[in-house]
Design a protein around this motif. Structure first.
Motif, PDB file in Angstrom:
ATOM      1  N   TYR B  67      13.040  11.424  -4.136  1.00  0.00           N
ATOM      2  CA  TYR B  67      12.713  12.211  -5.295  1.00  0.00           C
ATOM      3  C   TYR B  67      12.468  13.843  -4.721  1.00  0.00           C
ATOM      4  O   TYR B  67      13.007  14.776  -5.170  1.00  0.00           O
ATOM      5  CB  TYR B  67      12.065  11.649  -6.279  1.00  0.00           C
ATOM      6  N   ILE B  71      16.128  14.931  -4.427  1.00  0.00           N
ATOM      7  CA  ILE B  71      16.881  15.127  -5.741  1.00  0.00           C
ATOM      8  C   ILE B  71      16.207  16.460  -6.349  1.00  0.00           C
ATOM      9  O   ILE B  71      16.694  17.328  -6.823  1.00  0.00           O
ATOM     10  CB  ILE B  71      16.386  13.961  -6.741  1.00  0.00           C
ATOM     11  N   LEU B 156      27.932   2.431  -5.893  1.00  0.00           N
ATOM     12  CA  LEU B 156      27.735   3.260  -6.808  1.00  0.00           C
ATOM     13  C   LEU B 156      27.418   4.805  -6.408  1.00  0.00           C
ATOM     14  O   LEU B 156      28.037   5.847  -6.654  1.00  0.00           O
ATOM     15  CB  LEU B 156      26.656   3.051  -7.623  1.00  0.00           C
TER      16      LEU B 156
ATOM     17  N   GLU C  38      14.770  12.168 -15.705  1.00  0.00           N
ATOM     18  CA  GLU C  38      14.335  11.805 -14.413  1.00  0.00           C
ATOM     19  C   GLU C  38      12.676  11.193 -14.688  1.00  0.00           C
ATOM     20  O   GLU C  38      12.402  10.338 -13.984  1.00  0.00           O
ATOM     21  CB  GLU C  38      14.361  12.947 -13.312  1.00  0.00           C
ATOM     22  N   VAL C  80      16.791   1.381  -9.380  1.00  0.00           N
ATOM     23  CA  VAL C  80      16.780   2.764  -9.959  1.00  0.00           C
ATOM     24  C   VAL C  80      16.877   4.164  -9.288  1.00  0.00           C
ATOM     25  O   VAL C  80      17.463   5.102  -9.781  1.00  0.00           O
ATOM     26  CB  VAL C  80      15.419   2.843 -11.157  1.00  0.00           C
ATOM     27  N   MET C  81      16.366   4.047  -8.139  1.00  0.00           N
ATOM     28  CA  MET C  81      16.248   5.090  -7.410  1.00  0.00           C
ATOM     29  C   MET C  81      17.775   5.617  -7.005  1.00  0.00           C
ATOM     30  O   MET C  81      18.131   6.906  -6.883  1.00  0.00           O
ATOM     31  CB  MET C  81      15.527   4.927  -6.041  1.00  0.00           C
ATOM     32  N   ALA C  82      18.504   4.511  -6.719  1.00  0.00           N
ATOM     33  CA  ALA C  82      19.922   4.707  -6.067  1.00  0.00           C
ATOM     34  C   ALA C  82      20.758   5.387  -7.433  1.00  0.00           C
ATOM     35  O   ALA C  82      21.532   6.345  -7.192  1.00  0.00           O
ATOM     36  CB  ALA C  82      20.612   3.537  -5.785  1.00  0.00           C
ATOM     37  N   VAL C  83      20.390   4.644  -8.616  1.00  0.00           N
ATOM     38  CA  VAL C  83      21.068   5.260  -9.797  1.00  0.00           C
ATOM     39  C   VAL C  83      20.649   6.640 -10.015  1.00  0.00           C
ATOM     40  O   VAL C  83      21.640   7.594 -10.407  1.00  0.00           O
ATOM     41  CB  VAL C  83      20.704   4.217 -10.960  1.00  0.00           C
ATOM     42  N   ALA C  84      19.454   6.992  -9.826  1.00  0.00           N
ATOM     43  CA  ALA C  84      18.763   8.452 -10.179  1.00  0.00           C
ATOM     44  C   ALA C  84      19.483   9.364  -9.363  1.00  0.00           C
ATOM     45  O   ALA C  84      20.026  10.498  -9.828  1.00  0.00           O
ATOM     46  CB  ALA C  84      17.618   8.380 -10.185  1.00  0.00           C
ATOM     47  N   ALA C  85      19.541   8.882  -7.962  1.00  0.00           N
ATOM     48  CA  ALA C  85      20.288   9.775  -7.228  1.00  0.00           C
ATOM     49  C   ALA C  85      21.817  10.161  -7.325  1.00  0.00           C
ATOM     50  O   ALA C  85      22.138  11.465  -7.393  1.00  0.00           O
ATOM     51  CB  ALA C  85      20.251   9.311  -5.661  1.00  0.00           C
ATOM     52  N   ALA C  86      22.479   8.985  -7.506  1.00  0.00           N
ATOM     53  CA  ALA C  86      23.855   9.339  -7.834  1.00  0.00           C
ATOM     54  C   ALA C  86      24.004  10.164  -9.375  1.00  0.00           C
ATOM     55  O   ALA C  86      24.914  10.859  -9.308  1.00  0.00           O
ATOM     56  CB  ALA C  86      24.551   7.802  -8.234  1.00  0.00           C
ATOM     57  N   VAL C  88      22.008  12.198 -10.351  1.00  0.00           N
ATOM     58  CA  VAL C  88      21.582  13.574 -10.296  1.00  0.00           C
ATOM     59  C   VAL C  88      22.927  14.177  -9.504  1.00  0.00           C
ATOM     60  O   VAL C  88      23.339  15.558 -10.017  1.00  0.00           O
ATOM     61  CB  VAL C  88      20.366  13.860  -9.414  1.00  0.00           C
ATOM     62  N   ALA C  89      23.522  13.798  -8.541  1.00  0.00           N
ATOM     63  CA  ALA C  89      24.438  14.569  -8.005  1.00  0.00           C
ATOM     64  C   ALA C  89      25.556  14.752  -8.918  1.00  0.00           C
ATOM     65  O   ALA C  89      26.070  15.922  -9.151  1.00  0.00           O
ATOM     66  CB  ALA C  89      25.156  13.501  -6.946  1.00  0.00           C
ATOM     67  N   VAL C  90      26.043  13.798  -9.791  1.00  0.00           N
ATOM     68  CA  VAL C  90      27.236  14.016 -10.825  1.00  0.00           C
ATOM     69  C   VAL C  90      26.666  14.949 -11.565  1.00  0.00           C
ATOM     70  O   VAL C  90      27.438  15.724 -11.963  1.00  0.00           O
ATOM     71  CB  VAL C  90      27.644  12.468 -11.171  1.00  0.00           C
TER      72      VAL C  90
END
Lengths: 445, 172, 115
Positions: B67, B71, B156, C38, C80-86, C88-90
């Motif tokens: 994070y 991010i 994903l 986020e 959840v962290m993996a989903v968040a990273a993807a 944010v990128a998109v």
């Protein structure tokens, strides 16, 4: 030797440990600056700072011994960093009118923080009572996490300055650090796999094992193993990029961005940025030394085993082994100095990368190299355990050849259909608007 | 219930929680996007320490790496890019949405709080094994029992990479 | 940390989640809206971990099941962290694409899909 510390109150213990990390770093920063200026000037065939700290002895005073009267004693400009510091302290502290004040003020502090925090897991010797500050069992991840915070100082300074060049410096820095962090993590992952632990102290201990599991008198420093060598090269490049040093100093490229993110900073605030950079160099050199160069051991020799192997000189080797343990902190410091010298050497040798070259190096060379290195590490571990060291060497060399052939083919395929823009050795940038923009400012995001 | 005096841990928690909550308020309230982002960085950083306090070391440090390290840097990157291209773009307007949003938030807090926090009031004891958050057990679980979700997450992420490249490239 | 009730963590998680919701409703800057999302994800992560520590899944018999129970929350957080990273990128890619298309970033004006 240092066990008495365990009898103190935990708060005192913590304080001693913290001071043992912070004070040397703080005190070594001026030394590093002096060393950089002298070495750089020597490499560039200049003289460098050699005037400050020259003592001209009086011709007449009786306090001066006779053989010194009227002579000059040179100390190679050793006090120059202190003079610099005094100058920076006394300069006027200018804050431009349009800056975002809060962010402008905290940015230098934020830049200093990760460099010192990173020192927390570095072992300075086999003295668990004194060092490291905290031997957390997520050591390497901690290094990655804290080093990833290094970007904030640059970004905040660049944003708050309200200067287009500063902003571009921050922009470049954030892109650069994100790109090189990946390869850095991957290169460390290989070493973690070989060690089987994330603790940095465990990594140093693992490097005291017999070389390749086969040579009992030598230590298995990771830089001597094939996978460790590649990891070390990748890590070295990434660590130079992470500290924004030449040839990766795009965030402060003088001939493009004035001074980049710290253009608008003066006086002590600039000095804090400067200190953060040097402290980060020092600490990253320490990480490199601990993870790849055997940590606090002076030489890759297992003294006790050598003593049993050469009974005639057993006493000497035993003594050397004891010295190796007792003066561990100095050896570690020496390795850090080696790392800093490498930094300076790189700065004196290599021209700055262009933005697209930077991205291409990070994403297309280092990252694939580090990832394929992971495969090789896995091979090495399995083959060593099942078949022994020689089989592991054969497997690793075969895998290396196969991977480089694959990389060559992939490169050939990627190059197909591209116009050859190589003219007299200079690769022109043109025809592609995205690439043009990448050269000027940020990538074409 | 234990009082604050008997439990310094509660004070430490209160300090962390207070910082996290203030930072979260800052994310919503600051008109400048960069300040919001900074508050979010602080919030994530403090949350990592709360994860440590729960014994989840690996996830705490992953929180910082993912994070605050990746991010949020991406967010800052985009904010800076926008400032470079259109400096006066990012500002907010005041209108009816603010009281509406606040009322809705308060209602949500009251509703969920009444439903969830009430029944769980007596839980003090941490029943999980203290070492449950160390890298080794988490790694074992991730690569054995949870292998499929893990692989799906990697797919994903791959899709995310391809998608973002497609979005960012002007000409394919 | 012993001495801290589960409710404290849950209340903090709920507060952060609510603030995230308020941010999504109130703000017009899509980047800040994104940040609020986020924030919500992180609030959920905190509750996942608090439950994993205080109340690991009960009613399980074998030791393997028990280990499984303590891990479930952490696994959810990792995903959840993996989903968040993807995401944010998109998501940031989409924001930049919209900005290039319209030279404007007010989320109330993004109504191209309105019939």
């Amino acid at each position: 030797m240092s066990e008495w510390i365990n009898t103190l109150h935990p708060a005192w213990q913590a304080l001693i440990r913290v001071l043992l990390v912070v004070l040397p770093i703080l005190m070594l920063v001026p030394g590093m600056i002096w060393w950089e200026r002298r070495l750089l000037s020597w490499m560039q065939d200049r003289i460098g700072p050699n005037r400050v700290a020259t003592i001209t002895w009086s011709k007449t005073s009786r306090l001066v011994p006779g053989f010194l009267r009227g002579k000059k004693t040179h100390f190679f400009g050793l006090i120059q960093p202190i003079a610099d510091g005094v100058k920076l302290f006394l300069k006027e502290d200018i804050t431009p009118a349009a800056v975002d004040r809060v962010v402008y003020f905290i940015a230098p502090a934020v830049a200093l923080f990760p460099a010192f925090a990173l020192g927390g897991t570095l072992p300075w010797g086999p003295f668990p009572a004194l060092t490291p500050i905290a031997d957390v069992n997520i050591g390497v991840l901690y290094v990655l996490a804290v080093s990833s915070l290094g970007v904030y100082g640059v970004v905040l300074g660049g944003y708050a300055s309200d200067n287009k060049y500063s902003l571009m410096g921050g922009l470049r820095s954030s892109a650069q650090l994100i790109s090189y962090e990946l390869a850095m993590g991957m290169s460390l992952a290989g070493v973690v796999m070989a060690t089987g632990s994330l603790k940095i102290t465990e990594m140093v201990k693992a490097q005291e094992a017999p070389l390749w599991g086969a040579v009992p008198t030598l230590q298995n420093w990771f830089i001597f193993t094939p996978f460790g060598f590649i990891s070390a090269v990748v890590f070295l490049v990434c660590m130079v990029a992470e500290t924004n040093r030449a040839p990766f100093d795009l965030p402060e490229a003088e001939n493009e961005l004035i001074a980049g993110y710290h253009t608008e900073y003066s006086s002590m605030k600039f000095a804090v940025f400067f200190m953060g950079e040097y402290a980060a160099m020092f600490v990253f050199s320490g990480v490199f030394a601990a993870v790849f160069l055997g940590g606090y051991n002076l030489l890759p020799i297992r003294w006790d085993e050598t003593a049993t192997a050469v009974p005639a000189m057993a006493g000497l080797f035993k003594f050397l082994g004891q010295m190796n343990g007792a003066l561990a902190g100095f050896w570690f410091l020496g390795k850090c100095a080696l790392g800093i010298t490498a930094y300076i050497w790189l700065r004196a040798t290599l021209p700055r990368l262009r933005y697209d070259q930077l991205m291409s190096l990070g994403w297309r060379s280092l990252l694939p190299l580090a990832v394929s290195n992971l495969i090789v590490v896995a091979l090495w571990i399995v083959c060593t355990e099942v078949y022994g060291a020689s089989a592991a060497w054969i497997a690793v060399v075969a895998a290396g050849i196969a991977l480089s052939v694959a990389a060559g083919v992939a490169h050939r395929i990627a190059q197909r259909g591209r116009p050859n823009l190589e003219v007299r050795g200079v690769r022109l940038v043109g025809g592609n608007p995205a690439q043009d923009e990448a050269v000027v400012g940020g990538p074409a995001a | 219930m234990e009082g604050v005096a008997q439990s310094p841990n509660l004070l430490v928690f209160a300090a962390f929680a207070g910082v996290a909550a203030l930072a979260a308020i800052g994310v919503v309230a600051f008109p400048s996007a960069l300040r919001s982002a900074l508050c979010l960085v602080i919030n994530f950083f403090v949350l990592a320490f709360l994860y440590f306090s729960l014994g989840a070391e690996l996830l705490g440090i992953t929180q910082i790496v993912v994070y605050t390290g990746a991010i949020m840097v991406l967010f800052l990157f985009v904010i800076m890019l926008l400032k470079l291209q259109a400096p006066a773009l990012l500002h907010e307007r005041q209108d009816f949405k603010i009281p509406l949003g606040l009322a809705f938030g308060a209602a949500l807090f009251a509703l969920i709080g009444a439903q969830v926090l009430g029944p769980l009031q007596g839980v003090f004891q941490m029943r999980a094994d203290p070492g449950y958050g160390a890298p080794e057990p988490v790694g074992r679980a991730l690569f054995s029992l949870y292998l499929w979700p893990f692989e799906l997450a990697s797919v994903l992420l791959l899709i995310g990479i391809v998608g973002s490249i497609l979005l960012a490239k002007r000409k394919l | 940390m012993t001495g801290v009730p589960l409710v404290a963590y849950l209340a903090l998680g709920l507060l952060l989640f609510t603030l995230g919701v308020v941010g999504v409703i109130v703000r017009r800057n899509p980047i800040v809206v994104f940040m609020s999302i986020e924030l919500m994800l992180n609030a959920v992560n905190l509750t996942f971990l608090a439950f994993a520590r205080y109340l690991p899944a009960t009613g399980m018999k074998t030791t393997r099941d028990l280990a499984h129970g303590a891990m479930a929350g952490q696994m959810a957080v990792i995903l959840v962290m993996a989903v968040a990273a993807a995401e944010v990128a998109v998501g940031l890619g989409i924001i930049m694409a919209i900005f290039r298309l319209r030279d404007d970033l007010d989320i109330d004006e993004m109504n191209l899909l309105k019939g």
